[in-house]
Scaffold this motif. Structure first.
Motif, PDB file in Angstrom:
ATOM      1  N   LYS A 204      -6.269   1.785  -3.382  1.00  0.00           N
ATOM      2  CA  LYS A 204      -5.163   1.787  -4.179  1.00  0.00           C
ATOM      3  C   LYS A 204      -5.283   2.803  -5.282  1.00  0.00           C
ATOM      4  O   LYS A 204      -6.120   3.298  -5.600  1.00  0.00           O
TER       5      LYS A 204
ATOM      6  N   GLY B  86       0.762  -1.291   0.114  1.00  0.00           N
ATOM      7  CA  GLY B  86       0.062  -0.025  -0.021  1.00  0.00           C
ATOM      8  C   GLY B  86       0.873   1.244   0.112  1.00  0.00           C
ATOM      9  O   GLY B  86       0.453   2.540   0.434  1.00  0.00           O
TER      10      GLY B  86
ATOM     11  N   GLU C 191      -1.959  -0.718 -11.014  1.00  0.00           N
ATOM     12  CA  GLU C 191      -2.661  -2.136 -10.690  1.00  0.00           C
ATOM     13  C   GLU C 191      -3.036  -2.696 -12.234  1.00  0.00           C
ATOM     14  O   GLU C 191      -3.160  -3.884 -12.494  1.00  0.00           O
TER      15      GLU C 191
END
Length: 94
Positions: free
Chosen positions: A87, A23, A92
């Motif tokens: 996020k 994170g 990603e």
């Protein structure tokens, strides 16, 4: 200073990719940026809530250029810790 000028580019390395799983996200920022400005910029650009911001000054390295020596420029990086469960989507999609 505009918020888009504060976040120059993401730092993509092995270490920063490992931090993404926890994170934490790493960005290159201008030398004049401080923690409060980076926190506001991340909140405005990515619509996430930064919990903590750490800023590190990376010194320039001495490199050999042909017959003489030169230096790479110094730069600043920011490590942003997000709240649990949040996020940044561009990281990603890899």
């Amino acid at each position: 200073m505009d918020y888009n000028d504060v976040i120059i580019k993401p730092v993509l390395s092995e270490k920063s990719t490992e931090l993404n799983a926890v994170g934490k996200y790493v960005f290159k920022v201008p030398m004049s940026a401080n923690k409060h400005l980076v926190k506001k910029a991340v909140r405005a650009i990515f619509n996430v809530t930064p919990e903590q911001v750490n800023i590190i000054r990376v010194r320039g390295k001495r490199k050999r250029v042909r017959h003489s020596y030169g230096n790479t420029p110094a730069w600043k990086k920011a490590i942003i810790t997000l709240k649990q469960g949040e996020k940044i989507e561009i990281f990603e999609k890899q």
